[in-house]
Design a protein around this motif. Structure first.
Motif, PDB file in Angstrom:
ATOM      1  N   ASP A 160     -70.070  49.309   2.763  1.00  0.00           N
ATOM      2  CA  ASP A 160     -68.883  50.085   3.127  1.00  0.00           C
ATOM      3  C   ASP A 160     -67.574  49.401   2.747  1.00  0.00           C
ATOM      4  O   ASP A 160     -66.506  49.992   2.923  1.00  0.00           O
ATOM      5  CB  ASP A 160     -68.873  50.351   4.636  1.00  0.00           C
ATOM      6  N   THR A 161     -67.633  48.160   2.246  1.00  0.00           N
ATOM      7  CA  THR A 161     -66.391  47.427   1.971  1.00  0.00           C
ATOM      8  C   THR A 161     -66.295  46.933   0.532  1.00  0.00           C
ATOM      9  O   THR A 161     -65.468  47.413  -0.242  1.00  0.00           O
ATOM     10  CB  THR A 161     -66.238  46.236   2.934  1.00  0.00           C
ATOM     11  N   ILE A 162     -67.144  46.007   0.134  1.00  0.00           N
ATOM     12  CA  ILE A 162     -66.929  45.359  -1.167  1.00  0.00           C
ATOM     13  C   ILE A 162     -67.133  46.312  -2.335  1.00  0.00           C
ATOM     14  O   ILE A 162     -66.596  46.082  -3.423  1.00  0.00           O
ATOM     15  CB  ILE A 162     -67.808  44.100  -1.342  1.00  0.00           C
ATOM     16  N   ASN A 186     -68.599  54.821  18.441  1.00  0.00           N
ATOM     17  CA  ASN A 186     -69.508  55.617  17.621  1.00  0.00           C
ATOM     18  C   ASN A 186     -70.747  54.797  17.282  1.00  0.00           C
ATOM     19  O   ASN A 186     -70.655  53.605  16.978  1.00  0.00           O
ATOM     20  CB  ASN A 186     -68.820  56.057  16.328  1.00  0.00           C
ATOM     21  N   ILE A 187     -71.906  55.432  17.303  1.00  0.00           N
ATOM     22  CA  ILE A 187     -73.180  54.774  17.026  1.00  0.00           C
ATOM     23  C   ILE A 187     -73.546  55.041  15.575  1.00  0.00           C
ATOM     24  O   ILE A 187     -73.793  56.187  15.181  1.00  0.00           O
ATOM     25  CB  ILE A 187     -74.279  55.306  17.968  1.00  0.00           C
ATOM     26  N   LEU A 188     -73.564  53.987  14.763  1.00  0.00           N
ATOM     27  CA  LEU A 188     -73.838  54.122  13.336  1.00  0.00           C
ATOM     28  C   LEU A 188     -75.304  53.821  13.074  1.00  0.00           C
ATOM     29  O   LEU A 188     -75.788  52.729  13.386  1.00  0.00           O
ATOM     30  CB  LEU A 188     -72.940  53.179  12.540  1.00  0.00           C
ATOM     31  N   LEU A 189     -75.996  54.795  12.512  1.00  0.00           N
ATOM     32  CA  LEU A 189     -77.426  54.690  12.269  1.00  0.00           C
ATOM     33  C   LEU A 189     -77.696  54.209  10.850  1.00  0.00           C
ATOM     34  O   LEU A 189     -76.958  54.541   9.920  1.00  0.00           O
ATOM     35  CB  LEU A 189     -78.100  56.048  12.489  1.00  0.00           C
ATOM     36  N   ASN A 237     -70.916  60.443   8.232  1.00  0.00           N
ATOM     37  CA  ASN A 237     -69.549  59.926   8.240  1.00  0.00           C
ATOM     38  C   ASN A 237     -69.006  59.718   6.823  1.00  0.00           C
ATOM     39  O   ASN A 237     -69.676  60.027   5.830  1.00  0.00           O
ATOM     40  CB  ASN A 237     -69.443  58.658   9.099  1.00  0.00           C
ATOM     41  N   SER A 238     -67.814  59.183   6.734  1.00  0.00           N
ATOM     42  CA  SER A 238     -67.113  59.082   5.450  1.00  0.00           C
ATOM     43  C   SER A 238     -67.798  58.150   4.463  1.00  0.00           C
ATOM     44  O   SER A 238     -67.512  58.187   3.265  1.00  0.00           O
ATOM     45  CB  SER A 238     -65.674  58.608   5.676  1.00  0.00           C
ATOM     46  N   SER A 239     -68.707  57.293   4.953  1.00  0.00           N
ATOM     47  CA  SER A 239     -69.435  56.379   4.071  1.00  0.00           C
ATOM     48  C   SER A 239     -70.856  56.847   3.790  1.00  0.00           C
ATOM     49  O   SER A 239     -71.602  56.172   3.077  1.00  0.00           O
ATOM     50  CB  SER A 239     -69.477  54.978   4.694  1.00  0.00           C
ATOM     51  N   GLY A 240     -71.248  57.981   4.376  1.00  0.00           N
ATOM     52  CA  GLY A 240     -72.572  58.529   4.127  1.00  0.00           C
ATOM     53  C   GLY A 240     -73.612  58.181   5.173  1.00  0.00           C
ATOM     54  O   GLY A 240     -74.762  58.615   5.077  1.00  0.00           O
ATOM     55  N   TRP A 241     -73.245  57.387   6.202  1.00  0.00           N
ATOM     56  CA  TRP A 241     -74.189  57.035   7.264  1.00  0.00           C
ATOM     57  C   TRP A 241     -74.217  58.124   8.335  1.00  0.00           C
ATOM     58  O   TRP A 241     -73.197  58.771   8.602  1.00  0.00           O
ATOM     59  CB  TRP A 241     -73.794  55.713   7.930  1.00  0.00           C
ATOM     60  N   LEU A 242     -75.366  58.306   8.966  1.00  0.00           N
ATOM     61  CA  LEU A 242     -75.417  59.179  10.130  1.00  0.00           C
ATOM     62  C   LEU A 242     -74.719  58.492  11.295  1.00  0.00           C
ATOM     63  O   LEU A 242     -74.895  57.293  11.527  1.00  0.00           O
ATOM     64  CB  LEU A 242     -76.866  59.500  10.501  1.00  0.00           C
ATOM     65  N   VAL A 279     -77.161  59.067   3.793  1.00  0.00           N
ATOM     66  CA  VAL A 279     -77.466  60.400   3.283  1.00  0.00           C
ATOM     67  C   VAL A 279     -76.808  60.614   1.922  1.00  0.00           C
ATOM     68  O   VAL A 279     -75.609  60.392   1.762  1.00  0.00           O
ATOM     69  CB  VAL A 279     -76.980  61.479   4.273  1.00  0.00           C
ATOM     70  N   SER A 280     -77.597  61.038   0.947  1.00  0.00           N
ATOM     71  CA  SER A 280     -77.052  61.394  -0.366  1.00  0.00           C
ATOM     72  C   SER A 280     -76.999  62.904  -0.556  1.00  0.00           C
ATOM     73  O   SER A 280     -76.187  63.409  -1.333  1.00  0.00           O
ATOM     74  CB  SER A 280     -77.886  60.755  -1.481  1.00  0.00           C
ATOM     75  N   SER A 281     -77.866  63.629   0.139  1.00  0.00           N
ATOM     76  CA  SER A 281     -77.854  65.093   0.119  1.00  0.00           C
ATOM     77  C   SER A 281     -78.076  65.564   1.553  1.00  0.00           C
ATOM     78  O   SER A 281     -79.097  65.223   2.161  1.00  0.00           O
ATOM     79  CB  SER A 281     -78.955  65.629  -0.798  1.00  0.00           C
ATOM     80  N   PRO A 282     -77.126  66.306   2.139  1.00  0.00           N
ATOM     81  CA  PRO A 282     -77.194  66.628   3.569  1.00  0.00           C
ATOM     82  C   PRO A 282     -78.466  67.371   3.964  1.00  0.00           C
ATOM     83  O   PRO A 282     -78.898  68.291   3.260  1.00  0.00           O
ATOM     84  CB  PRO A 282     -75.964  67.517   3.784  1.00  0.00           C
ATOM     85  N   PRO A 283     -79.076  66.976   5.076  1.00  0.00           N
ATOM     86  CA  PRO A 283     -80.240  67.704   5.589  1.00  0.00           C
ATOM     87  C   PRO A 283     -79.814  69.036   6.200  1.00  0.00           C
ATOM     88  O   PRO A 283     -78.637  69.249   6.503  1.00  0.00           O
ATOM     89  CB  PRO A 283     -80.796  66.760   6.656  1.00  0.00           C
ATOM     90  N   GLU A 284     -80.783  69.904   6.375  1.00  0.00           N
ATOM     91  CA  GLU A 284     -80.500  71.189   7.009  1.00  0.00           C
ATOM     92  C   GLU A 284     -80.449  71.061   8.527  1.00  0.00           C
ATOM     93  O   GLU A 284     -79.742  71.811   9.199  1.00  0.00           O
ATOM     94  CB  GLU A 284     -81.574  72.211   6.609  1.00  0.00           C
TER      95      GLU A 284
END
Length: 261
Positions: free
Chosen positions: A55-57, A181-184, A223-228, A188-193
């Motif tokens: 998420d940073t470098i 917020n709890i970051l899992l 979220n904005s970085s792709g994590w649930l 995700v590269s393609s959103p689930p249904e």
């Protein structure tokens, strides 16, 4: 352009370690722009740094330099590494994290770095190689001609693997952020249904925006970085559910494409 150097460590900020590394770097590269990304990485758990680094470098320019020090094996025979990446040079020990990075980051090449020739013995501390080995290797690379690489090539198959993957159907909590917020550890590269959390204390809707649930309610989104991310609107999901970093929860995703830690 001033050299950009980032620091990510588990040193904390009350001890002299970060200051010593900065002193070494600035003595050799006075015009360097040194950026403290964090000094609160999980102590003795290098692989836990993977999501933070992702998420940073990865946002930095290709000629940046990154010092990543979580080194429970300091002074041992573990291999000191330099990684070349699309977002710069990374200096860190072979502690399990580089092998994990190779699975998550594209186009990495690895090299084993030695102590610098002519470096005085008094500057080769076996307990502070972040200062005496990795910072000095970074300096040498920063001063080298373009196209010059330190050390000798190392194939990814030779890297240490120490990460315990999460079983299928489970998800690891890799962080609880400043907002609760709890970051899992599910990227995700393609959103689930559909997303289901069988162990949740209540039904948690899968939404796109924080505002999609009433104030005080829980939701889960990408979220904005792709994590649930499990959140409580204008509150702390962590306090409401009482989950901690490192906990694992059951999760069911229908459709989409994703990768789990």
């Amino acid at each position: 352009m001033k050299p950009i150097i980032t620091l990510s460590t588990d040193f904390g900020t009350k001890d002299p370690y970060v200051g010593a590394i900065k002193g070494v770097l600035l003595s050799a590269i006075p015009d360097a722009s040194i950026i403290d990304l964090t000094h609160e990485l999980d102590v003795f758990k290098p692989c836990n740094a993977l999501p933070f680094l992702k998420d940073t470098i990865t946002w930095f320019p290709e000629d940046s330099f990154h010092l990543v020090i979580v080194d429970p094996g300091v002074g041992s025979d573990r291999i000191p590494l330099q990684i070349h990446s699309p977002f710069g040079w990374i200096f860190l020990p072979d502690n399990g994290l580089p092998a994990l990075m190779n699975e998550w980051f594209p186009n990495l090449s690895f090299r084993r770095i030695p102590y610098l020739e002519g470096q005085p013995e008094k500057e080769r501390s076996p307990t502070f190689q972040g200062r005496d080995l990795f910072a000095r290797a970074l300096i040498q690379q920063a001063k080298a001609k373009k196209g010059t690489h330190l050390g000798t090539p190392l194939y990814p198959d030779a890297l240490t693997r120490s990460f315990d993957p999460t079983p299928s159907g489970m998800c690891r909590i890799w962080n609880v952020d400043h907002f609760g917020n709890i970051l899992l550890g599910c990227h995700v590269s393609s959103p689930p249904e559909r997303i289901l959390l069988p162990d949740a204390p209540m039904i948690i809707p899968y939404v796109r925006f924080y505002q999609d649930v009433p104030v005080g309610n829980l939701g889960i989104l990408i979220n904005s970085s792709g994590w649930l991310e499990i959140f409580q609107r204008e509150g702390s999901a962590q306090k409401l559910w009482n989950l901690q970093k490192g906990d694992r929860i059951r999760i069911l995703l229908e459709g989409g494409e994703y990768k789990s830690l």
